[in-house]
Design an enzyme around this catalytic site. Structure first.
Site, PDB file in Angstrom:
ATOM      1  N   TYR A   1       0.891  -1.194  -0.087  1.00 34.33           N
ATOM      2  CA  TYR A   1       0.203   0.363   0.358  1.00 34.33           C
ATOM      3  C   TYR A   1       1.622   0.890   0.001  1.00 34.33           C
ATOM      4  CZ  TYR A   1      -5.085  -1.595   0.933  1.00 34.33           C
ATOM      5  OH  TYR A   1      -5.804  -2.074   0.928  1.00 34.33           O
TER       6      TYR A   1
ATOM      7  N   LYS B   1       3.095 -15.593   2.131  1.00 34.63           N
ATOM      8  CA  LYS B   1       3.695 -16.109   0.621  1.00 34.63           C
ATOM      9  C   LYS B   1       4.783 -16.596   0.790  1.00 34.63           C
ATOM     10  CE  LYS B   1       1.848 -18.172  -2.983  1.00 34.63           C
ATOM     11  NZ  LYS B   1       1.225 -18.979  -3.163  1.00 34.63           N
TER      12      LYS B   1
ATOM     13  N   ASP C   1      -2.603 -18.616   0.437  1.00 37.17           N
ATOM     14  CA  ASP C   1      -4.128 -18.975  -0.075  1.00 37.17           C
ATOM     15  C   ASP C   1      -4.496 -20.080   0.708  1.00 37.17           C
ATOM     16  OD1 ASP C   1      -1.488 -20.008  -0.183  1.00 37.17           O
ATOM     17  OD2 ASP C   1      -1.776 -20.715  -2.222  1.00 37.17           O
TER      18      ASP C   1
ATOM     19  N   ASP D   1      -6.562  -6.950   4.440  1.00 41.34           N
ATOM     20  CA  ASP D   1      -7.539  -6.464   3.424  1.00 41.34           C
ATOM     21  C   ASP D   1      -8.709  -7.353   3.195  1.00 41.34           C
ATOM     22  OD1 ASP D   1      -8.832  -3.857   2.254  1.00 41.34           O
ATOM     23  OD2 ASP D   1      -8.012  -4.450  -0.247  1.00 41.34           O
TER      24      ASP D   1
ATOM     25  N   ASP E   1     -12.293  -9.518   4.093  1.00 41.78           N
ATOM     26  CA  ASP E   1     -13.532  -9.175   3.170  1.00 41.78           C
ATOM     27  C   ASP E   1     -14.503 -10.879   3.659  1.00 41.78           C
ATOM     28  OD1 ASP E   1     -13.855  -6.082   2.806  1.00 41.78           O
ATOM     29  OD2 ASP E   1     -14.646  -7.021   0.496  1.00 41.78           O
TER      30      ASP E   1
HETATM   31  C1  IPM Z   1      -9.921  -1.493   3.987  1.00 42.15           C
HETATM   32  C2  IPM Z   1     -10.565  -0.825   2.725  1.00 42.15           C
HETATM   33  C3  IPM Z   1      -9.129   0.024   2.564  1.00 42.15           C
HETATM   34  C4  IPM Z   1      -8.411  -0.218   2.562  1.00 42.15           C
HETATM   35  C5  IPM Z   1      -9.709   1.374   1.050  1.00 42.15           C
HETATM   36  C6  IPM Z   1     -10.858   1.779   1.593  1.00 42.15           C
HETATM   37  C7  IPM Z   1      -8.550   1.804   1.139  1.00 42.15           C
HETATM   38  O1  IPM Z   1     -11.285  -1.089   1.527  1.00 42.15           O
HETATM   39  O2  IPM Z   1      -9.800  -1.027   5.089  1.00 42.15           O
HETATM   40  O3  IPM Z   1     -10.020  -2.691   4.057  1.00 42.15           O
HETATM   41  O4  IPM Z   1      -8.249  -1.222   1.448  1.00 42.15           O
HETATM   42  O5  IPM Z   1      -7.541  -0.828   3.321  1.00 42.15           O
HETATM   43 MG    MG Z   2     -10.857  -3.790   2.574  1.00 45.79          MG
END
Ligand code: IPM
Ligand code: MG
Length: 361
Positions: free
Chosen positions: A141, A191, A223, A247, A251
């Site tokens: 990042y 990884k 993975d 990240d 999710d």
């Molecule tokens: C998160 C989001 C952010 C990230 C984005 C909005 C920059 O996806 O906090 O998970 O990638 O960190």
């Molecule tokens: Mg995110």
């Protein structure tokens, strides 16, 4: 106690969910006898519109001065084709860096009341209770060189993933410390079969492990971790990983919790002399422009982030527990937003926020 909190509603549903989170924070303060001093600032797309930059200096100053920052979400579709430097997301990356919040804690819990909301089979999800610890100040990042250069067939995009020993060591100690106070299991995700940064990561984690002999450590490739998270999520207690892996896998955690709207997060940095953590608190979800302004977003991730703030930045454990209990009681009542697929008509963002505030005791 006096709580000085900066509110950054941001974009899209960030505004709606933050309003409910503040409602709950106010209720906690009045119930438990604390004084709340709120300031509001600009971050993300709204900040670009009002000041020309996603992370105005004024916001940085307010964040550094506040005891803690509560954020909604950033991102607007009109900036989809803008370069990374000019996007709302840049504001979020900026504030994470300025505050030095290097550890992003993303708890993933399967509430019994939400078991039917997950697309996974009940027996797989039941009892899931883990914390994803995502490194937040380094990795791809922030790495340089980065950019797009050249043209035609040789036009080339570059990003760089780097980690120093010190960066790996501090997040590793944080994760081991959390595991020590839970079920004493730490999974380090990397990884290392392909990436040098991961090889260093694994080496440093192994070097630190003897400081925490009571915690059982496993290394797992990212993975495989992605697969294990849906095959057997109960095996995980604390997971630690670099920024982008965190990240992505967090999710995936949303599938276990029933909806991404459920997930809170705490981004913490160093401990102040008082013992309080410098902290930025935000739901894991994004700004969801498609449902913004419709009063139907789930505010529970934002409200859960208030609980995390009370715990980490203010050391108010009783108050944090009251917020979490109120969330659970509202879930048990079945009055939830549409993302959780309630039977009958879904509740609105405001109704859920009010219900949680009323359940604080
Ligand atoms: C998160 C989001 C952010 C990230 C984005 C909005 C920059 O996806 O906090 O998970 O990638 O960190
Ligand atoms: Mg995110």
């Amino acid at each position: 106690m006096q709580l000085n909190v900066l509110i950054l509603p941001g974009d899209g549903i960030g505004v709606e969910v933050t309003r409910e989170a503040v409602r709950v924070l106010e209720k906690v303060c009045s119930t438990f006898g604390h004084t709340l001093k709120l300031t509001e600032g600009l971050l993300g797309g709204i900040a670009i519109h009002k000041t020309g930059t996603p992370f105005p200096d004024e916001t940085a100053k307010l964040a550094v001065e506040a005891d803690a920052t509560l954020m909604g979400a950033v991102g607007l579709p009109e900036f989809d084709n803008a370069p990374p430097e000019k996007r709302p997301e840049k504001g979020l990356l900026g504030i994470r860096k300025v505050l030095g919040v290097y550890a992003n804690l993303r708890p993933v819990k399967a509430y019994p009341a939400l078991i039917e909301s997950s697309p996974l089979k009940n027996h797989l999800v039941e009892g899931t209770d883990m914390i994803i610890v995502r490194e937040l100040n380094g990795g791809i990042y922030y790495g340089t060189p980065r950019g797009i250069e050249g043209s035609g067939d040789t036009e080339r995009g570059t990003n760089t993933m780097t980690y120093t020993r010190a960066e790996i060591a501090r997040i590793t100690r944080m994760a081991f410390g959390l595991a020590r106070n839970r079920r004493k299991k730490l999974a380090s995700v990397d990884k290392s079969n392909v990436l040098e940064t991961s090889q260093l990561w694994r080496k440093v984690v192994n070097e630190i492990a003897p400081e925490f002999p009571d915690v059982e450590l496993e290394h797992i490739l990212v993975d495989n971790a992605a697969m294990q998270l849906v095959l057997n999520p109960k095996r995980f207690d604390v997971l630690v990983m670099e920024n982008m892996f965190g990240d992505i896998l967090s999710d995936e955690g949303a599938v276990l919790a029933g909806s991404i709207g459920m997930l809170p997060s705490a981004s913490i940095g160093d401990q102040r002399p008082s013992g309080a953590w410098v902290g930025l608190y935000e739901p894991v979800h994004g700004s969801a422009p498609d449902i913004a302004g419709q009063n139907k977003a789930n505010p529970l991730g934002a409200i859960g982030s208030v609980a995390a703030m009370l715990e980490y930045s203010f050391g108010l454990m009783k108050e944090a527990a009251a917020v979490n209990a109120a969330i659970e009681s509202v879930l048990n009542s079945g009055r939830t937003t549409a993302d959780l697929k309630p039977e009958g008509a879904p509740a609105t963002t405001t109704e859920v926020g009010e219900a949680v505030a009323n359940a604080i005791q």
